[in-house]
Scaffold this motif. Structure first.
Motif, PDB file in Angstrom:
ATOM      1  N   MET A  34       0.830  -1.197   0.000  1.00  0.00           N
ATOM      2  CA  MET A  34       0.000   0.000   0.000  1.00  0.00           C
ATOM      3  C   MET A  34       0.868   1.252   0.000  1.00  0.00           C
ATOM      4  O   MET A  34       1.964   1.255   0.574  1.00  0.00           O
ATOM      5  N   LYS A  35       0.373   2.287  -0.612  1.00  0.00           N
ATOM      6  CA  LYS A  35       1.173   3.498  -0.712  1.00  0.00           C
ATOM      7  C   LYS A  35       0.279   4.724  -0.787  1.00  0.00           C
ATOM      8  O   LYS A  35      -0.910   4.634  -1.054  1.00  0.00           O
ATOM      9  N   TRP A  36       0.869   5.858  -0.548  1.00  0.00           N
ATOM     10  CA  TRP A  36       0.267   7.165  -0.808  1.00  0.00           C
ATOM     11  C   TRP A  36       1.097   7.821  -1.910  1.00  0.00           C
ATOM     12  O   TRP A  36       2.327   7.826  -1.846  1.00  0.00           O
ATOM     13  N   GLY A  52       4.821  -2.213   3.053  1.00  0.00           N
ATOM     14  CA  GLY A  52       4.798  -3.508   2.404  1.00  0.00           C
ATOM     15  C   GLY A  52       3.633  -4.361   2.875  1.00  0.00           C
ATOM     16  O   GLY A  52       3.023  -4.082   3.904  1.00  0.00           O
ATOM     17  N   SER A  53       3.344  -5.398   2.134  1.00  0.00           N
ATOM     18  CA  SER A  53       2.190  -6.249   2.439  1.00  0.00           C
ATOM     19  C   SER A  53       2.343  -6.979   3.770  1.00  0.00           C
ATOM     20  O   SER A  53       1.348  -7.226   4.460  1.00  0.00           O
ATOM     21  N   ILE A  54       3.556  -7.310   4.138  1.00  0.00           N
ATOM     22  CA  ILE A  54       3.790  -8.086   5.352  1.00  0.00           C
ATOM     23  C   ILE A  54       4.338  -7.203   6.474  1.00  0.00           C
ATOM     24  O   ILE A  54       3.815  -7.196   7.593  1.00  0.00           O
ATOM     25  N   SER A  55       5.361  -6.448   6.190  1.00  0.00           N
ATOM     26  CA  SER A  55       6.007  -5.618   7.205  1.00  0.00           C
ATOM     27  C   SER A  55       5.196  -4.365   7.484  1.00  0.00           C
ATOM     28  O   SER A  55       4.508  -3.840   6.620  1.00  0.00           O
ATOM     29  N   ALA A  98      -2.597   0.909  -4.352  1.00  0.00           N
ATOM     30  CA  ALA A  98      -2.167  -0.457  -4.040  1.00  0.00           C
ATOM     31  C   ALA A  98      -1.446  -1.047  -5.251  1.00  0.00           C
ATOM     32  O   ALA A  98      -1.841  -0.812  -6.397  1.00  0.00           O
ATOM     33  N   VAL A  99      -0.409  -1.800  -4.960  1.00  0.00           N
ATOM     34  CA  VAL A  99       0.318  -2.494  -6.021  1.00  0.00           C
ATOM     35  C   VAL A  99       0.587  -3.910  -5.535  1.00  0.00           C
ATOM     36  O   VAL A  99       0.852  -4.139  -4.353  1.00  0.00           O
TER      37      VAL A  99
END
Length: 124
Positions: A34-36, A52-55, A98-99
């Motif tokens: 996820m990002k802005w 990141g998806s996990i961290s 989201a990527v």
């Protein structure tokens, strides 16, 4: 259906703060980074921050490092961007995006999905 809905934008004076939120649905945090990102009309999209998806370790572009804080609430599928000490250079439309994870696009402005954006204006 994937939906990213931003809120919290507005007009503030330099030095003040804003908190953006993004409600995410139809998209699992576990498989998407996820990002802005932000965009000034007439200019390209600029990456601001990522998770990141996990961290839960956030990453920031240099211009916002130390002033912005990105966070995620996995229980409510919500992202936040706390923006402090805002300057006129922060004026832009801010998008939650989201990527797909492991795409190599965690730290740039590329995305697979993006919200409709929320306007942030910093002016005296």
């Amino acid at each position: 259906e994937v939906q990213l809905v931003e809120s919290g934008g507005g007009s503030v004076q330099p030095g003040r703060s804003l908190r953006l939120s993004c409600a995410v649905s139809g998209l699992p945090f576990s498989t998407y980074d996820m990002k802005w990102v932000r965009q000034v009309p007439g200019k390209g999209i600029e990456w601001v921050s990522s998770l990141g998806s996990i961290s839960d370790t956030p990453y920031y572009q240099d211009a916002v490092k130390g002033r912005f804080t990105m966070s995620r609430d996995r229980a409510t599928n919500t992202l936040h961007l706390q923006m402090n000490t805002l300057t006129p250079e922060d004026t832009a439309i801010y998008y939650c995006a989201a990527v797909r994870r492991w795409s190599g696009d965690l730290l740039n402005s590329n995305f697979d999905f993006r919200g409709q954006g929320t306007q942030v204006t910093v002016s005296s």
